[in-house]
Design a protein around this motif. Structure first.
Motif, PDB file in Angstrom:
ATOM      1  N   SER A 148       0.827  -1.210   0.000  1.00  0.00           N
ATOM      2  CA  SER A 148       0.000   0.000   0.000  1.00  0.00           C
ATOM      3  C   SER A 148       0.864   1.264   0.000  1.00  0.00           C
ATOM      4  O   SER A 148       0.590   2.220  -0.737  1.00  0.00           O
ATOM      5  N   LEU A 149       1.914   1.265   0.798  1.00  0.00           N
ATOM      6  CA  LEU A 149       2.779   2.444   0.893  1.00  0.00           C
ATOM      7  C   LEU A 149       3.520   2.721  -0.411  1.00  0.00           C
ATOM      8  O   LEU A 149       3.882   3.865  -0.696  1.00  0.00           O
ATOM      9  N   ALA A 150       3.746   1.678  -1.210  1.00  0.00           N
ATOM     10  CA  ALA A 150       4.479   1.856  -2.464  1.00  0.00           C
ATOM     11  C   ALA A 150       3.743   2.765  -3.440  1.00  0.00           C
ATOM     12  O   ALA A 150       4.371   3.393  -4.307  1.00  0.00           O
ATOM     13  N   PHE A 151       2.420   2.884  -3.324  1.00  0.00           N
ATOM     14  CA  PHE A 151       1.643   3.724  -4.243  1.00  0.00           C
ATOM     15  C   PHE A 151       1.916   5.220  -4.036  1.00  0.00           C
ATOM     16  O   PHE A 151       1.612   6.031  -4.915  1.00  0.00           O
ATOM     17  N   VAL A 152       2.467   5.580  -2.889  1.00  0.00           N
ATOM     18  CA  VAL A 152       2.726   6.994  -2.606  1.00  0.00           C
ATOM     19  C   VAL A 152       3.638   7.601  -3.670  1.00  0.00           C
ATOM     20  O   VAL A 152       3.461   8.763  -4.085  1.00  0.00           O
ATOM     21  N   TYR A 153       4.629   6.838  -4.128  1.00  0.00           N
ATOM     22  CA  TYR A 153       5.587   7.336  -5.122  1.00  0.00           C
ATOM     23  C   TYR A 153       4.851   7.751  -6.400  1.00  0.00           C
ATOM     24  O   TYR A 153       5.103   8.829  -6.963  1.00  0.00           O
ATOM     25  N   TYR A 154       3.919   6.922  -6.865  1.00  0.00           N
ATOM     26  CA  TYR A 154       3.153   7.257  -8.062  1.00  0.00           C
ATOM     27  C   TYR A 154       2.294   8.504  -7.846  1.00  0.00           C
ATOM     28  O   TYR A 154       2.145   9.334  -8.760  1.00  0.00           O
ATOM     29  N   VAL A 155       1.716   8.640  -6.669  1.00  0.00           N
ATOM     30  CA  VAL A 155       0.884   9.810  -6.371  1.00  0.00           C
ATOM     31  C   VAL A 155       1.709  11.092  -6.483  1.00  0.00           C
ATOM     32  O   VAL A 155       1.276  12.088  -7.082  1.00  0.00           O
ATOM     33  N   VAL A 156       2.921  11.069  -5.930  1.00  0.00           N
ATOM     34  CA  VAL A 156       3.800  12.242  -5.981  1.00  0.00           C
ATOM     35  C   VAL A 156       4.183  12.581  -7.413  1.00  0.00           C
ATOM     36  O   VAL A 156       4.138  13.747  -7.840  1.00  0.00           O
ATOM     37  N   LEU A 157       4.547  11.567  -8.210  1.00  0.00           N
ATOM     38  CA  LEU A 157       4.948  11.802  -9.592  1.00  0.00           C
ATOM     39  C   LEU A 157       3.787  12.335 -10.429  1.00  0.00           C
ATOM     40  O   LEU A 157       3.977  13.211 -11.285  1.00  0.00           O
ATOM     41  N   ALA A 158       2.593  11.824 -10.193  1.00  0.00           N
ATOM     42  CA  ALA A 158       1.422  12.320 -10.921  1.00  0.00           C
ATOM     43  C   ALA A 158       1.145  13.776 -10.570  1.00  0.00           C
ATOM     44  O   ALA A 158       0.763  14.579 -11.440  1.00  0.00           O
ATOM     45  N   TYR A 159       1.325  14.141  -9.311  1.00  0.00           N
ATOM     46  CA  TYR A 159       1.141  15.532  -8.892  1.00  0.00           C
ATOM     47  C   TYR A 159       2.148  16.442  -9.604  1.00  0.00           C
ATOM     48  O   TYR A 159       1.788  17.521 -10.117  1.00  0.00           O
ATOM     49  N   LEU A 160       3.405  16.041  -9.642  1.00  0.00           N
ATOM     50  CA  LEU A 160       4.428  16.835 -10.318  1.00  0.00           C
ATOM     51  C   LEU A 160       4.121  16.988 -11.799  1.00  0.00           C
ATOM     52  O   LEU A 160       4.276  18.082 -12.375  1.00  0.00           O
ATOM     53  N   PHE A 161       3.676  15.916 -12.432  1.00  0.00           N
ATOM     54  CA  PHE A 161       3.383  15.936 -13.862  1.00  0.00           C
ATOM     55  C   PHE A 161       2.226  16.885 -14.184  1.00  0.00           C
ATOM     56  O   PHE A 161       2.324  17.711 -15.107  1.00  0.00           O
ATOM     57  N   GLU A 162       1.148  16.801 -13.422  1.00  0.00           N
ATOM     58  CA  GLU A 162      -0.024  17.628 -13.718  1.00  0.00           C
ATOM     59  C   GLU A 162       0.194  19.087 -13.356  1.00  0.00           C
ATOM     60  O   GLU A 162      -0.523  19.967 -13.857  1.00  0.00           O
TER      61      GLU A 162
END
Length: 443
Positions: A327-341
């Motif tokens: 579950s904690l591993a998904f945090v990395y994707y959330v951060v990258l998506a925020y930076l991208f958008e």
């Protein structure tokens, strides 16, 4: 205090022993299962790892990519014909071995057919539907082979081999994803579509060879836990018993909710991650080599480490720990998506690391989950129980896969991935309840 699984007296006994696997080499069964799961993982790896990126590369919308998840329907409903695989087989070729040989032959035919599809004409609806038809058949045959292989594994693995057997299963599947997903994407960029799929069919053929030289122990007919004979002609009865089995004790009810929630995050992420990487500027070759292959290698390491840690610290404890890490591993994707958008620049290396971390943690959790499913499978209905439990997870995952693409089109990558992370945390609750119930039984 031990950490071994305890089943209530009202439920079936977990599997602790099985028939001898090979008279000359007791470890042959592990390598046999590795080859079978690898052969199965090659085409499935293309479907789950390569196809979303390919469709996005050719301009397909996220919503349409999500709908393509319906091609994986056989994996979600394979429990419907699992009793047939459990009940009918060949005495001469071996009960499960006969099914494996038959379905592997049909899989090879599908891969050869794919090689001759004019993929450069995907804009033509007839070509696209032809591709989808062959892929659906491919999934049907691979799902049936999986039923037989799981049934074979449950019956031939000894108690001390369970965690290693499931490690080999994850390793074989992940190697298949590595080749069928990553290597295929890379090869399509540097070779032709036709040559890529001919090579893929060769890989499936080579990994089918070990089962041709394997002599399967004769399948023993058993009775149910209430000593009522299982009617050979009653497939519906077996299916009903599978449902009743998961609702006959408080422990099994908790386990049922673990099955329902295990792949929620996985299903929601399926049609999003690789297309997001395409939108972030990665090429098919980069996704194939630096994302899929590197991620698969990390998953292999995770599967090996999971076997060692389960043996050292116990299955139940590691199952919960691995689920939290996943579950904690998904945090990395959330951060990258925020930076991208928000148009904040970041190195592409972060995409590779995020994928590798998620694959590693997923492999840890999957080994533990499959080991538990195998323990809960009743030996006289090994293929049916194992398949039914996995199918419950697949139905949830597949249903969420279909709607997730449209959700990403509506909300964007960041909000969708944030929602997935929150959902994954909520899905830890059934696992924790199941774990603490197990601790009360042990104490």
């Amino acid at each position: 205090m031990t950490d071994n699984l305890q089943l209530n007296p009202s439920s079936a006994q977990p599997i602790h022993s099985a028939q001898p696997t090979h008279s000359k080499n007791p470890h042959f069964s592990l390598w046999l299962l590795l080859s079978l799961y690898l052969a199965q993982g090659l085409p499935v790896g293309f479907m789950t790892q390569a196809l979303p990126a390919l469709l996005r590369h050719y301009g397909v919308s996220l919503a349409e990519i999500g709908v393509s998840g319906l091609l994986m329907l056989p994996w979600a409903i394979k429990f419907l014909w699992a009793p047939v695989v459990d009940q009918f087989g060949s005495r001469r070729l071996g009960h499960y071995r006969a099914w494996i040989i038959f379905t592997q032959s049909l899989t090879l035919m599908c891969l050869v057919a794919l090689a001759f599809l004019p993929i450069d004409q995907m804009a033509n609806p007839a070509i696209l539907w032809g591709l989808f038809t062959v892929l659906f058949c491919l999934n049907l045959f691979c799902a049936t082979q999986d039923i037989a292989t799981d049934g074979l594994a449950v019956n031939i693995l000894k108690k001390g081999q369970l965690h290693w057997g499931n490690s080999f299963q994850v390793i074989g599947s992940r190697l298949g994803f590595l080749i069928g997903g990553g290597a295929v994407l890379y090869a399509i960029d540097v070779l032709s579509w036709k040559m890529t799929f001919l090579l893929l069919s060769l890989g499936v053929f080579l990994n089918s060879i070990p089962v041709l030289f394997y002599r399967e122990p004769q399948k023993v007919q058993r009775t149910d836990p209430m000593n009522t004979p299982i009617a050979r002609n009653s497939i519906l009865l077996k299916f009903k018993q599978g449902l009743a089995y998961l609702w006959q004790s408080p422990e099994l009810k908790l386990w049922f909710f673990v099955l329902l929630t295990y792949k929620v995050a996985d299903g929601l992420c399926g049609p999003i991650i690789k297309p997001m990487m395409i939108d972030m500027g990665l090429s098919l070759a980069q996704i194939g080599l630096n994302v899929t292959i590197f991620g698969a290698v990390c998953a292999l390491l995770g599967a090996l480490l999971a076997g060692l840690m389960i043996r050292q610290f116990g299955l139940q404890s590691m199952f919960v720990c691995f689920a939290i890490l996943q579950s904690l591993a998904f945090v990395y994707y959330v951060v990258l998506a925020y930076l991208f958008e928000n148009h904040i620049l970041f190195s592409q290396i972060h995409l590779y690391v995020a994928n590798a971390l998620e694959e590693f943690c997923s492999a840890l959790a999957l080994v533990a989950m499959l080991s538990l499913i195998m323990r809960y499978a009743r030996q006289h209905m090994a293929g049916t129980d194992f398949t039914f439990h996995v199918a419950i997870m697949s139905m949830v995952s597949g249903g969420l896969y279909v709607v997730s693409g449209g959700l990403a089109e509506l909300l964007g990558y960041f909000q969708t991935l944030l929602l997935i992370f929150v959902a994954s945390l909520c899905c830890l609750i059934p696992k924790l309840k199941w774990y603490f119930y197990q601790r009360t039984l042990i104490e």
